[in-house]
Design a protein around this motif. Structure first.
Motif, PDB file in Angstrom:
ATOM      1  N   LEU A 260       0.656   3.881   4.436  1.00  0.00           N
ATOM      2  CA  LEU A 260       0.137   3.488   3.130  1.00  0.00           C
ATOM      3  C   LEU A 260       1.180   3.699   2.042  1.00  0.00           C
ATOM      4  CD1 LEU A 260      -2.258   2.524   1.411  1.00  0.00           C
ATOM      5  CD2 LEU A 260      -2.895   4.926   1.134  1.00  0.00           C
ATOM      6  N   SER A 261       1.895   4.824   2.085  1.00  0.00           N
ATOM      7  CA  SER A 261       2.904   5.088   1.060  1.00  0.00           C
ATOM      8  C   SER A 261       3.995   4.028   1.085  1.00  0.00           C
ATOM      9  CB  SER A 261       3.504   6.484   1.247  1.00  0.00           C
ATOM     10  OG  SER A 261       4.096   6.619   2.535  1.00  0.00           O
ATOM     11  N   ALA A 262       4.385   3.578   2.299  1.00  0.00           N
ATOM     12  CA  ALA A 262       5.386   2.517   2.394  1.00  0.00           C
ATOM     13  C   ALA A 262       4.821   1.204   1.863  1.00  0.00           C
ATOM     14  CB  ALA A 262       5.838   2.352   3.839  1.00  0.00           C
ATOM     15  N   GLU A 263       3.547   0.960   2.129  1.00  0.00           N
ATOM     16  CA  GLU A 263       2.921  -0.270   1.653  1.00  0.00           C
ATOM     17  C   GLU A 263       2.863  -0.303   0.132  1.00  0.00           C
ATOM     18  OE1 GLU A 263      -1.557  -1.868   1.882  1.00  0.00           O
ATOM     19  OE2 GLU A 263      -0.538  -1.804   3.818  1.00  0.00           O
TER      20      GLU A 263
ATOM     21  N   GLU B 261       4.809   1.214  -1.904  1.00  0.00           N
ATOM     22  CA  GLU B 261       6.167   1.099  -2.434  1.00  0.00           C
ATOM     23  C   GLU B 261       6.736  -0.302  -2.278  1.00  0.00           C
ATOM     24  OE1 GLU B 261      10.626   3.059  -1.784  1.00  0.00           O
ATOM     25  OE2 GLU B 261       8.890   3.835  -0.687  1.00  0.00           O
ATOM     26  N   HIS B 262       6.490  -0.928  -1.119  1.00  0.00           N
ATOM     27  CA  HIS B 262       7.167  -2.186  -0.806  1.00  0.00           C
ATOM     28  C   HIS B 262       6.306  -3.432  -0.986  1.00  0.00           C
ATOM     29  CE1 HIS B 262      10.682  -0.099   0.648  1.00  0.00           C
ATOM     30  NE2 HIS B 262       9.918   0.650   1.418  1.00  0.00           N
ATOM     31  N   VAL B 263       4.996  -3.260  -1.063  1.00  0.00           N
ATOM     32  CA  VAL B 263       4.138  -4.440  -1.169  1.00  0.00           C
ATOM     33  C   VAL B 263       3.598  -4.596  -2.579  1.00  0.00           C
ATOM     34  CG1 VAL B 263       2.109  -5.633  -0.269  1.00  0.00           C
ATOM     35  CG2 VAL B 263       3.523  -4.258   1.262  1.00  0.00           C
ATOM     36  N   SER B 264       2.796  -3.632  -3.024  1.00  0.00           N
ATOM     37  CA  SER B 264       2.189  -3.774  -4.334  1.00  0.00           C
ATOM     38  C   SER B 264       1.514  -2.482  -4.737  1.00  0.00           C
ATOM     39  CB  SER B 264       1.146  -4.894  -4.325  1.00  0.00           C
ATOM     40  OG  SER B 264       0.369  -4.863  -5.506  1.00  0.00           O
TER      41      SER B 264
END
Length: 281
Positions: free
Chosen positions: A103-106, A108-111
């Motif tokens: 989730l943290s990567a999402e 940061e990188h998605v929205s």
């Protein structure tokens, strides 16, 4: 019964630890998904299931007031055969092959809209499509040997789910017996409310990543085939479970207490670690 945030937390802590489970698992995505598998076809967690599978089959348990899945039977029937192959299967290094989504990567990188504080009307198909677009890289096809190795990780995850259900439910039954009480509607409501509060207290980050490899492994799940639509829906629901799990502090439990939850949560993971340590996978 433990909810999916509790099952995901068990899997996440096992994967992030340094114990026998983390050392054994190569396909972390399959393992995390496996921790949700027994609930997929029961008929109430994942919508649109055309042919539900009876609870007594999915969970190796009688449908009692407080059922106790026979996790040992599942282990002997499905985990042990794959474990005998696990030591020689795969490319030979110790690095994980496939990671779960984060989730943290999402965020940061998605929205930033994927942050837990942002709410939208949840739609299973829409969320599945967003996750597929974000994480569903085509990648490579699994070789037959790799497929078998990933199946070990998935059935291992399913066993952890059953082990968790059995351990949590046995602890609740023991508490009832100590208090000289019987299962009742009032008890069930208070117990489930406490489990919901505890689940919300857990910080979560990992969730199954919808990939072609995961779909292939799920289709080969040895107990029963898991179709692609159910895999997508499960990943979508897990995504929302993690994304909307707002940790709370100082929960006011009505029946159980913090010591109970801390003790049983640790017991589940310790039992899983000890079992794998004995097998030396």
């Amino acid at each position: 019964m433990p909810s999916w945030n509790i099952h995901i937390a068990h899997a996440e802590r096992l994967l992030k630890g340094s114990g026998s489970v983390a050392r054994a698992v190569r396909d972390r995505n399959a393992f995390l998904f496996g921790n949700l598998v027994p609930d997929i076809y029961v008929g109430y967690m994942v919508p649109g299931v055309a042919r539900p599978v009876p609870y007594r089959v999915t969970h190796f348990a009688k449908p009692e007031h407080i059922p106790k899945p026979r996790a040992g039977e599942f282990f002997d029937a499905y985990v042990s055969p794959f474990a005998r192959e696990a030591g020689t299967a795969g490319p030979g290094d110790e690095a994980p092959w496939f990671e779960a989504a984060s989730l943290s990567a999402e965020v940061e990188h998605v929205s930033p809209a994927h942050a837990p504080s942002f709410e939208w009307e949840f739609d299973v198909r829409g969320t599945a499509a967003r996750q597929r677009d974000a994480f569903g890289a085509a990648g490579r096809a699994l070789s037959p040997v790799e497929l078998r190795r990933s199946l070990f990780d998935m059935v291992l995850g399913a066993w952890v789910h059953l082990l968790a259900d059995c351990t949590w439910n046995q602890a609740v039954s023991d508490l009832l017996e100590t208090r000289g009480e019987r299962p009742s509607r009032d008890f069930r409501i208070k117990k489930q409310g406490d489990f919901d509060l505890f689940g919300k207290s857990l910080a979560l980050d990992l969730m199954p990543r919808l990939t072609p490899q995961l779909i292939d492994v799920a289709a080969a799940f040895p107990q029963y085939e898991i179709d692609a639509a159910s895999v997508a829906a499960t990943c979508a629901i897990a995504h929302e479970t993690v994304r909307t799990n707002h940790p709370v502090a100082g929960a006011s439990y009505r029946l159980l207490d913090e010591a109970f939850f801390d003790r049983v949560f640790a017991e589940v993971n310790n039992r899983a670690e000890r079992k794998l340590e004995c097998m030396a996978v």
